[in-house]
Design an enzyme around this catalytic site. Structure first.
Site, PDB file in Angstrom:
ATOM      1  N   LYS A  12       1.358  -1.557   0.130  1.00 47.69           N
ATOM      2  CA  LYS A  12      -0.078   0.181   0.188  1.00 47.69           C
ATOM      3  C   LYS A  12       0.608   1.337   0.060  1.00 47.69           C
ATOM      4  O   LYS A  12       2.243   1.123   0.571  1.00 47.69           O
ATOM      5  CB  LYS A  12      -1.188  -0.099   1.272  1.00 47.69           C
ATOM      6  CG  LYS A  12      -1.659  -1.126   1.078  1.00 47.69           C
ATOM      7  CD  LYS A  12      -2.615  -1.034   2.744  1.00 47.69           C
ATOM      8  CE  LYS A  12      -3.896  -1.878   2.340  1.00 47.69           C
ATOM      9  NZ  LYS A  12      -4.850  -2.182   3.806  1.00 47.69           N
ATOM     10  N   TYR A  52     -12.716  -2.283  -3.402  1.00 47.19           N
ATOM     11  CA  TYR A  52     -13.285  -2.143  -1.439  1.00 47.19           C
ATOM     12  C   TYR A  52     -14.555  -2.395  -1.563  1.00 47.19           C
ATOM     13  O   TYR A  52     -15.174  -1.608  -0.805  1.00 47.19           O
ATOM     14  CB  TYR A  52     -12.901  -1.156  -0.851  1.00 47.19           C
ATOM     15  CG  TYR A  52     -10.982  -1.736  -0.246  1.00 47.19           C
ATOM     16  CD1 TYR A  52     -10.673  -2.491   0.240  1.00 47.19           C
ATOM     17  CD2 TYR A  52      -9.605  -0.849  -0.656  1.00 47.19           C
ATOM     18  CE1 TYR A  52      -8.976  -2.757   0.868  1.00 47.19           C
ATOM     19  CE2 TYR A  52      -9.092  -0.355  -0.402  1.00 47.19           C
ATOM     20  CZ  TYR A  52      -8.236  -1.951   0.440  1.00 47.19           C
ATOM     21  OH  TYR A  52      -6.992  -2.293   1.187  1.00 47.19           O
ATOM     22  N   ASN A 115      -1.728  -0.124   7.613  1.00 41.33           N
ATOM     23  CA  ASN A 115      -1.215  -1.328   7.797  1.00 41.33           C
ATOM     24  C   ASN A 115      -0.541  -2.613   6.579  1.00 41.33           C
ATOM     25  O   ASN A 115      -0.777  -3.264   6.377  1.00 41.33           O
ATOM     26  CB  ASN A 115      -2.269  -2.289   8.214  1.00 41.33           C
ATOM     27  CG  ASN A 115      -3.465  -2.536   6.930  1.00 41.33           C
ATOM     28  OD1 ASN A 115      -3.743  -2.687   5.529  1.00 41.33           O
ATOM     29  ND2 ASN A 115      -4.553  -3.488   7.144  1.00 41.33           N
ATOM     30  N   HIS A 118      -1.729  -5.474   1.027  1.00 38.41           N
ATOM     31  CA  HIS A 118      -3.254  -6.155   1.122  1.00 38.41           C
ATOM     32  C   HIS A 118      -2.572  -7.322   0.067  1.00 38.41           C
ATOM     33  O   HIS A 118      -1.965  -7.437  -0.125  1.00 38.41           O
ATOM     34  CB  HIS A 118      -4.009  -5.494   0.011  1.00 38.41           C
ATOM     35  CG  HIS A 118      -5.417  -5.919  -0.246  1.00 38.41           C
ATOM     36  ND1 HIS A 118      -5.919  -6.211   0.056  1.00 38.41           N
ATOM     37  CD2 HIS A 118      -5.362  -6.683  -1.478  1.00 38.41           C
ATOM     38  CE1 HIS A 118      -7.515  -6.772  -0.524  1.00 38.41           C
ATOM     39  NE2 HIS A 118      -6.581  -7.339  -1.867  1.00 38.41           N
ATOM     40  N   GLU A 129      -9.800  -9.570  -8.355  1.00 39.54           N
ATOM     41  CA  GLU A 129      -8.537  -8.474  -7.366  1.00 39.54           C
ATOM     42  C   GLU A 129      -7.676  -8.461  -8.848  1.00 39.54           C
ATOM     43  O   GLU A 129      -7.281  -8.182  -9.622  1.00 39.54           O
ATOM     44  CB  GLU A 129      -8.315  -8.764  -6.559  1.00 39.54           C
ATOM     45  CG  GLU A 129      -9.037  -8.098  -5.549  1.00 39.54           C
ATOM     46  CD  GLU A 129      -8.837  -8.198  -3.378  1.00 39.54           C
ATOM     47  OE1 GLU A 129      -7.247  -9.136  -3.481  1.00 39.54           O
ATOM     48  OE2 GLU A 129      -9.806  -8.450  -2.964  1.00 39.54           O
TER      49      GLU A 129
HETATM   50  N1  LIG Z   1      -9.637   3.315  10.092  1.00 38.72           N
HETATM   51  C1  LIG Z   1     -10.247   1.593  10.139  1.00 38.72           C
HETATM   52  N2  LIG Z   1      -9.873   0.846   8.969  1.00 38.72           N
HETATM   53  C2  LIG Z   1     -10.329  -0.026   8.511  1.00 38.72           C
HETATM   54  C3  LIG Z   1     -11.367  -0.629   9.720  1.00 38.72           C
HETATM   55  N3  LIG Z   1     -11.413  -2.256   9.147  1.00 38.72           N
HETATM   56  C4  LIG Z   1     -10.303  -2.261   8.189  1.00 38.72           C
HETATM   57  N4  LIG Z   1     -10.107  -1.653   7.388  1.00 38.72           N
HETATM   58  C5  LIG Z   1      -9.076  -1.081   6.811  1.00 38.72           C
HETATM   59  O1  LIG Z   1      -9.172  -1.341   5.446  1.00 38.72           O
HETATM   60  C6  LIG Z   1      -9.343  -2.708   4.307  1.00 38.72           C
HETATM   61  C7  LIG Z   1      -9.740  -3.633   4.356  1.00 38.72           C
HETATM   62  O2  LIG Z   1     -10.199  -4.436   5.363  1.00 38.72           O
HETATM   63  P1  LIG Z   1      -9.659  -5.810   5.365  1.00 38.72           P
HETATM   64  O3  LIG Z   1     -10.486  -6.181   4.044  1.00 38.72           O
HETATM   65  O4  LIG Z   1     -11.893  -6.287   6.763  1.00 38.72           O
HETATM   66  O5  LIG Z   1      -8.953  -6.524   5.786  1.00 38.72           O
HETATM   67  P2  LIG Z   1      -7.347  -6.885   5.279  1.00 38.72           P
HETATM   68  O6  LIG Z   1      -8.251  -8.078   3.665  1.00 38.72           O
HETATM   69  O7  LIG Z   1      -7.434  -8.264   5.655  1.00 38.72           O
HETATM   70  O8  LIG Z   1      -6.804  -6.211   4.374  1.00 38.72           O
HETATM   71  C8  LIG Z   1      -8.406  -2.765   5.422  1.00 38.72           C
HETATM   72  O9  LIG Z   1      -6.471  -3.596   5.377  1.00 38.72           O
HETATM   73  C9  LIG Z   1      -7.366  -1.980   6.397  1.00 38.72           C
HETATM   74  O10 LIG Z   1      -6.490  -1.095   5.656  1.00 38.72           O
HETATM   75  C10 LIG Z   1     -11.556  -0.440  10.855  1.00 38.72           C
HETATM   76  O11 LIG Z   1     -11.927  -0.645  11.132  1.00 38.72           O
HETATM   77  N5  LIG Z   1     -10.877   1.430  10.606  1.00 38.72           N
HETATM   78 MG   LIG Z   2      -9.976  -7.185   2.447  1.00 39.89          MG
END
Ligand SMILES: Nc1nc2c(ncn2[C@@H]2O[C@H](COP(=O)(O)OP(=O)(O)O)[C@@H](O)[C@H]2O)c(=O)[nH]1
Ligand SMILES: [Mg+2]
Length: 138
Positions: A12, A52, A115, A118, A129
């Site tokens: 990212k 997303y 974080n 991805h 994707e």
């Molecule tokens: N600020 C915030 N960002 C979030 C949260 N949950 C997810 N994200 C962001 O959205 C991305 C996509 O979420 P997800 O698909 O659930 O997680 P991943 O698959 O581990 O990347 C994450 O990698 C984070 O950058 C949250 O509760 N708060």
């Molecule tokens: Mg995800």
């Protein structure tokens, strides 16, 4: 027999800014996986929203789209046995504060949005994707 899979991995914008592209690729390669496609580019608003799409209704969606379009990402297709789940383990959990040392997020990240990496979370998501990011070049 383990299944040979492909997954979409992305360093990212925070990871590119912090010069951690090589670190992420090293960990994936050291584990024994192949980088099949790789490109550095800035995601536009349309691609961010499609990538997303499952998070459209989440309170953090606006912040997520702003962040992911804030600078170049290093997007890649990674191939190997059971690679989809393996990359998720190498990355660590979504919340870096819960990610163990030794995982990418555990070692390098401390904020939920920023974080660092991805990785597709299922075979269905990986197919979608990979096509979204590399469809025209495959
Ligand atoms: N600020 C915030 N960002 C979030 C949260 N949950 C997810 N994200 C962001 O959205 C991305 C996509 O979420 P997800 O698909 O659930 O997680 P991943 O698959 O581990 O990347 C994450 O990698 C984070 O950058 C949250 O509760 N708060
Ligand atoms: Mg995800």
């Amino acid at each position: 027999m383990s299944e040979i899979q492909r997954t979409l991995v992305m360093v990212k914008p925070d990871g590119v800014r912090r010069r951690l592209v090589g670190e992420v690729i090293s960990r994936i390669e050291a584990k024994g996986y192949d980088i099949c496609e790789l490109k550095l580019f800035t995601i536009d608003d349309d691609l961010a929203r499609r990538h997303y799409a499952e998070h459209t209704e989440k309170p953090f969606f606006g912040e997520l789209v702003a962040f992911i379009t804030s600078g170049p990402v290093a997007a890649m297709v990674v191939e190997g046995p059971e690679v989809i789940a393996a990359v998720r383990r190498i990355m660590g959990p979504t919340n870096p504060l819960e990610a163990p040392p030794g995982s990418i997020r555990g070692d390098f990240a401390s904020a939920m949005t920023e974080n660092l990496v991805h990785g597709s979370d299922s075979p269905k998501a990986a197919a979608r994707e990979v096509d979204l990011f590399f469809g025209e070049s495959l």
